[in-house]
Design an enzyme around this catalytic site. Structure first.
Site, PDB file in Angstrom:
ATOM      1  N   HIS A 181     -55.577  21.144 -64.920  1.00 27.88           N
ATOM      2  CA  HIS A 181     -54.902  22.423 -65.127  1.00 27.88           C
ATOM      3  C   HIS A 181     -54.249  22.951 -63.852  1.00 27.88           C
ATOM      4  O   HIS A 181     -53.362  23.790 -63.913  1.00 27.88           O
ATOM      5  CB  HIS A 181     -55.898  23.481 -65.615  1.00 27.88           C
ATOM      6  CG  HIS A 181     -56.000  23.592 -67.110  1.00 27.88           C
ATOM      7  ND1 HIS A 181     -54.902  23.610 -67.930  1.00 27.88           N
ATOM      8  CD2 HIS A 181     -57.074  23.706 -67.934  1.00 27.88           C
ATOM      9  CE1 HIS A 181     -55.294  23.733 -69.194  1.00 27.88           C
ATOM     10  NE2 HIS A 181     -56.606  23.783 -69.223  1.00 27.88           N
ATOM     11  N   GLU A 229     -60.401  27.139 -65.628  1.00 26.30           N
ATOM     12  CA  GLU A 229     -59.681  26.502 -64.525  1.00 26.30           C
ATOM     13  C   GLU A 229     -59.200  27.462 -63.435  1.00 26.30           C
ATOM     14  O   GLU A 229     -58.229  27.158 -62.755  1.00 26.30           O
ATOM     15  CB  GLU A 229     -58.469  25.769 -65.110  1.00 26.30           C
ATOM     16  CG  GLU A 229     -57.355  26.692 -65.656  1.00 26.30           C
ATOM     17  CD  GLU A 229     -57.370  26.892 -67.170  1.00 26.30           C
ATOM     18  OE1 GLU A 229     -58.444  26.725 -67.775  1.00 26.30           O
ATOM     19  OE2 GLU A 229     -56.324  27.238 -67.734  1.00 26.30           O
ATOM     20  N   ASN A 230     -59.842  28.611 -63.228  1.00 30.77           N
ATOM     21  CA  ASN A 230     -59.405  29.562 -62.202  1.00 30.77           C
ATOM     22  C   ASN A 230     -58.971  28.835 -60.929  1.00 30.77           C
ATOM     23  O   ASN A 230     -59.644  27.918 -60.481  1.00 30.77           O
ATOM     24  CB  ASN A 230     -60.548  30.505 -61.831  1.00 30.77           C
ATOM     25  CG  ASN A 230     -61.296  31.000 -63.038  1.00 30.77           C
ATOM     26  OD1 ASN A 230     -60.733  31.683 -63.861  1.00 30.77           O
ATOM     27  ND2 ASN A 230     -62.557  30.605 -63.168  1.00 30.77           N
ATOM     28  N   GLY A 236     -66.183  26.263 -72.634  1.00 33.04           N
ATOM     29  CA  GLY A 236     -66.699  25.094 -71.925  1.00 33.04           C
ATOM     30  C   GLY A 236     -66.576  25.273 -70.426  1.00 33.04           C
ATOM     31  O   GLY A 236     -67.526  25.068 -69.678  1.00 33.04           O
ATOM     32  N   ALA A 237     -65.397  25.676 -69.981  1.00 32.96           N
ATOM     33  CA  ALA A 237     -65.153  25.850 -68.557  1.00 32.96           C
ATOM     34  C   ALA A 237     -63.825  26.561 -68.373  1.00 32.96           C
ATOM     35  O   ALA A 237     -63.049  26.681 -69.315  1.00 32.96           O
ATOM     36  CB  ALA A 237     -65.104  24.497 -67.861  1.00 32.96           C
ATOM     37  N   GLU A 245     -59.571  34.655 -68.866  1.00 30.73           N
ATOM     38  CA  GLU A 245     -58.614  34.174 -69.865  1.00 30.73           C
ATOM     39  C   GLU A 245     -59.143  34.517 -71.254  1.00 30.73           C
ATOM     40  O   GLU A 245     -60.319  34.241 -71.519  1.00 30.73           O
ATOM     41  CB  GLU A 245     -58.407  32.659 -69.769  1.00 30.73           C
ATOM     42  CG  GLU A 245     -57.319  32.209 -70.733  1.00 30.73           C
ATOM     43  CD  GLU A 245     -57.033  30.704 -70.689  1.00 30.73           C
ATOM     44  OE1 GLU A 245     -57.607  30.003 -69.841  1.00 30.73           O
ATOM     45  OE2 GLU A 245     -56.245  30.264 -71.513  1.00 30.73           O
ATOM     46  N   HIS A 287     -60.385  17.785 -67.032  1.00 32.71           N
ATOM     47  CA  HIS A 287     -59.513  18.709 -67.753  1.00 32.71           C
ATOM     48  C   HIS A 287     -59.206  19.949 -66.887  1.00 32.71           C
ATOM     49  O   HIS A 287     -58.042  20.314 -66.705  1.00 32.71           O
ATOM     50  CB  HIS A 287     -60.174  19.121 -69.072  1.00 32.71           C
ATOM     51  CG  HIS A 287     -59.395  20.112 -69.877  1.00 32.71           C
ATOM     52  ND1 HIS A 287     -58.562  19.747 -70.897  1.00 32.71           N
ATOM     53  CD2 HIS A 287     -59.319  21.464 -69.803  1.00 32.71           C
ATOM     54  CE1 HIS A 287     -58.000  20.825 -71.415  1.00 32.71           C
ATOM     55  NE2 HIS A 287     -58.451  21.897 -70.767  1.00 32.71           N
ATOM     56  N   GLU A 288     -60.256  20.567 -66.366  1.00 32.02           N
ATOM     57  CA  GLU A 288     -60.049  21.793 -65.575  1.00 32.02           C
ATOM     58  C   GLU A 288     -59.285  21.476 -64.289  1.00 32.02           C
ATOM     59  O   GLU A 288     -58.447  22.249 -63.852  1.00 32.02           O
ATOM     60  CB  GLU A 288     -61.377  22.486 -65.259  1.00 32.02           C
ATOM     61  CG  GLU A 288     -62.235  22.810 -66.490  1.00 32.02           C
ATOM     62  CD  GLU A 288     -61.512  23.550 -67.594  1.00 32.02           C
ATOM     63  OE1 GLU A 288     -60.588  24.329 -67.293  1.00 32.02           O
ATOM     64  OE2 GLU A 288     -61.855  23.335 -68.780  1.00 32.02           O
TER      65      GLU A 288
HETATM   66 ZN   LIG Z   1     -57.917  23.915 -70.857  1.00 31.70          ZN
END
Ligand SMILES: [Zn+2]
Length: 856
Positions: A302, A265-266, A262-263, A122, A298-299
């Protein structure tokens, strides 16, 4: 080097082709990787004869349509595109190309973090892996086979469910993953490595079993349990609050050290910056624990808000980010102290987003154009985006909001949509007209509200005036529609009424009748709207003591402190009434974490934002004067609070223990302004005896800023203990880079040669150079040395990792608020950066905006 091009929202066109399925095979070697990409493609627009795929630095090996290998005459490679000519209506396209993950320092696409192969796609990393329609509105079903050396890479992961293992007889092996859910390429992920892991399981509300794994560097497995616990909490919360269940047989998380964000979400395979996974009481602070809980959630969230329903184009980024940040904020608020959560979120918004919104890079939560999309992963899109969703939630009410999100999920599942589509669902299900509300998506800058009150014959009148800032280019903007929660309190602090007013005009008047005495106004309760309230009044002390709304009580404490500090800056002396009100806060018997926030003085950034021309010296001086006075007057009380809440051997992570650490460290910081021997010794003992990272880091920071000799010993000890723990070393570098002491720049320069420091690891760069760039005292030193150092780093890092470099450019956003002398010094550096040969489009975009705004 590609040319600098601006992409505009208004130029959006639907894709001319669809990709029905993708079959990828990765053969990973130590020097390179081979990618085989077989796509089943259909024309949507029959008039198109050229398929133009996004591709960067393409090293093409083979290109096939169906069974025919294409000769040079059937395709062209140019300007980040692979163009395939004369394509039929439906066909299979096979591409074999070669990439070099080992040399990838940009950390976009497929790269190596230490010994681990991993991806970050992303927004536009996938085109660095293989040619593709690399845009979020092209959704496809992915099958991925990863083949690598058995010993070096026993763990091979991709999205979806694991369907096949290929165990050949030589030293290599392979695994095939199938993801049944159509997704855009930015959600594609791959990981290969020799990883440790912990496993758990979760059964969804409808009884589906899900295998949960968290992968990390071997030896760190015991630090993954908090992340696992957080994941299960998030899965349950999303079922209860939004009725959303997980949809694959397996959920994998991988922690890597080198990560720009930060991370990520794949689908089914989240890849995380290890800072948001790994924690134990010896190495992680309480803030780290909270951060992990929120980022893991959060991830996970998503999966529905981002993955199953994704963005049509990148201008819609807030569709998934604003909404998902709002969801993670509510999750944290439900699981922890809601009053603390709200204040922390508002603090973060004001420190980052308000500053951005007042700078040359201000933009709407839905931007209209960009040069590098990487520059728009901003606090505006994320945090202001979340505030916009919060206002929708307030306007609709909890019940209607849930109906509306249900409708959103039902209507758009499996699609790539726009913020308009989201607003349609919100409005359709609730019957609330949001047409006037849409402006929040399209305007920039922080709105102000001028408040005037009057009281006559039992009638209290509130006169409100919206003040809307111009755009960066000087264009006038329109007034907003938003909810504003307020209350009236009687002379004893009893709530007479609470109301949510709807603000929609430039001037509004609201009257409240039948009041026997003049009430006190409590406005923008819960920080209902992300605005700046402007009001001349002297009720802060009363609100600090009596307001029943935890946010307004905090706000009053902050505002009173700001007023007091600003009076000191004008040499008007110290307001004794403030000292008295502060003493009242010390006596409150309330949640200790909340109390710690009430006792905090406004940040330098908060005070700086209020000045039209910034001068840091008087801010620091006035703040120090006030701190010293408070510590002198209340020394005994502060010490009492410290003693009552300090338990050196406690490593518990329950809410009470965490809040005791919060208040104890807040008062220790307050006391440290005395710079007296007894307090310094207290900090020294806390460093030596405490068993938590929270306590040690606070003590170390206090020593660093008050007692160089003690600090030297403690820092040496800290370094020896943790030099092999990169995440802890980030804290070490941050403390030194944020230091008030003389010679900070020289020490930061020297620390770059430390064996632990690595300019290729974003976390380390952020904690040393990034923190220094936000150290107002030293970054803005009068000789310009701070500017020059950071500019050098930007130029240097831009060649390694443009995304990281453009992040550092942010330090110069304050340019237009500095005085002439500082501006002259800054300008030299900004012009030096922008004239650098082969400067990335990322850095170019930020610096050119900063310079342009000042040409007028
Ligand atoms: Zn996000």
């Amino acid at each position: 080097m590609s040319e600098i091009k601006t992409i505009h929202l208004k130029e959006y066109k639907k894709p001319a082709f669809s990709i029905e399925s993708v079959n990828l095979t990765f053969e990973l070697f130590e020097e390179y990787a081979l990618v085989s990409n077989i796509m089943s493609i259909k024309k949507i627009d029959e008039t198109q004869s050229i398929l133009s795929l996004d591709s960067i630095d393409l090293e093409l090996k083979e290109l096939w349509i169906n069974d025919l290998q294409l000769s040079d005459s059937r395709y062209t490679i140019e300007d980040e595109k692979l163009n395939v000519l004369n394509v039929p209506s439906a066909f299979t396209l096979k591409i074999i190309n070669k990439i070099y993950p080992q040399n990838n320092t940009e950390l976009e696409g497929l790269y190596k973090s230490g010994t681990i192969f991993c991806t970050q796609n992303e927004p536009e990393g996938f085109r660095c892996i293989t040619p593709y329609l690399d845009r979020p509105d092209v959704m496809s079903v992915f099958t991925t086979t990863v083949i690598a050396d058995k010993e070096l890479y026993p763990v091979l992961l991709s999205n979806g469910n694991k369907t096949q293992c290929h165990d050949s007889f030589d030293s290599r092996h392979g695994v095939t993953w199938e993801d049944p859910h159509p997704k855009p390429s930015y959600l594609f992920a791959l990981v290969a490595g020799d990883l440790g892991s912990i496993s758990d399981e979760y059964t969804t509300a409808s009884g589906e079993y899900v295998e949960l794994n968290i992968y990390c560097d071997k030896g760190n497995e015991s630090k993954c349990h908090h992340a696992m616990k957080s994941l299960k909490e998030a899965m349950l919360w999303d079922e209860e609050k939004y009725g959303r269940e997980y949809d694959l047989e397996i959920y994998n998380i991988v922690a890597v050290d080198s990560f720009n964000m930060g991370a990520m979400e794949n689908k089914g395979l989240n890849i995380f910056n290890s800072a948001y996974v790994l924690a134990d009481t010896d190495t992680a602070s309480d803030a780290n624990y909270m951060g992990i809980q929120s980022v893991i959630a959060h991830e996970y969230f998503h999966n529905w808000t981002g993955n199953r329903i994704t963005c049509r184009d990148w201008f819609q980024l807030t569709l998934k980010e604003g909404l998902t940040v709002f969801r993670d904020q509510c999750f944290s608020s439900d699981l922890n102290s809601s009053e603390v959560q709200r204040i922390e979120d508002v603090k973060a918004l004001r420190e980052r987003q308000f500053v951005e919104d007042a700078s040359p890079t201000a933009h709407p939560i839905q931007p209209k154009s960009y040069i590098s999309m990487n520059n728009f992963y901003t606090s505006t899109v994320y945090e202001k985006g979340a505030e916009v969703i919060r206002m929708i939630h307030t306007l609709l009410g909890e019940e209607n909001y849930r109906k509306a999100t249900d409708l959103y999920f039902e209507t758009f599942d499996g699609q790539a949509v726009t913020t308009e589509d989201f607003l349609w669902a919100m409005s359709e299900a609730s019957g609330v007209d949001l047409s006037a509300f849409k402006l929040w998506y399209h305007q920039s800058g922080t709105p102000k509200l001028e408040v005037k009150e009057s009281y006559n014959n039992g009638v209290f009148t509130l006169s409100l005036k919206q003040i809307i800032p111009d755009t960066v280019s000087g264009k006038t903007q329109q007034v907003y529609f938003y909810p504003l929660k307020m209350a009236l309190l009687d002379e004893n602090g009893i709530e007479l009424l609470e109301k949510t007013l709807l603000i929609s005009k430039e001037l509004e008047e609201f009257s409240f009748e039948g009041l026997s005495t003049k009430p006190t106004l409590s406005i923008n309760r819960d920080f209902c709207a992300p605005i700046i309230i402007e009001e001349e009044h002297s009720n802060f002390s009363f609100l600090m003591k009596h307001d029943t709304n935890s946010f307004v009580k905090y706000e009053a404490a902050q505002s009173f402190a700001i007023e007091t500090i600003e009076a000191l800056m004008r040499n008007e002396g110290l307001n004794e009434e403030y000292i008295e009100a502060y003493g009242h806060l010390l006596d409150l018997d309330i949640d200790l974490s909340y109390k710690a926030l009430l006792l905090e003085l406004p940040s330098v950034s908060t005070l700086m934002q209020r000045m039209s021309i910034v001068d840091f010296e008087p801010i620091y001086k006035a703040k120090e004067e006030l701190s010293l006075r408070l510590a002198t007057v209340f020394k005994e009380k502060l010490l009492n609070i410290y003693t009552q809440n300090h338990f050196a051997k406690s490593v518990e992570l329950d809410a009470l223990s965490m809040s005791q650490r919060a208040i104890k460290n807040r008062v220790l910081r307050a006391l440290s302004s005395l710079e007296s021997q007894d307090i310094t010794l207290l900090a020294k003992t806390q460093y030596e005896e405490s068993l938590t990272m929270t306590d040690r880091v606070v003590a170390l920071d206090i020593l660093e800023n008050t007692h160089p000799t003690f600090a030297q010993v403690a820092l040496r000890d800290f370094y020896a203990k943790y030099k092999n723990e990169t995440l802890v070393m980030n804290k070490y570098f941050s403390i030194l880079a944020a230091s008030d002491r003389e010679g900070t720049l020289q020490r930061v320069v020297a620390l770059q040669n430390d064996e632990v420091y690595d300019e290729k690891v974003p976390n380390l760069v952020r904690s040393l150079v990034g923190v220094f760039a936000r150290n107002y005292k030293h970054f803005h030193s009068k000789d310009g040395a701070g500017y020059s150092f950071v500019a050098n780093k930007i130029i240097e890092i831009d060649k390694i990792n443009p995304q990281m470099a453009s992040g550092l450019c942010g330090a110069f956003k304050i340019y237009n608020k500095m005085n002439d002398i500082s501006q002259t010094l800054m300008k030299v550096e900004l012009e030096r950066i922008i004239s650098t040969q082969e400067l990335s489009k990322n850095s170019f975009e930020i610096i050119s905006k900063i310079l342009k705004i000042n040409k007028k």
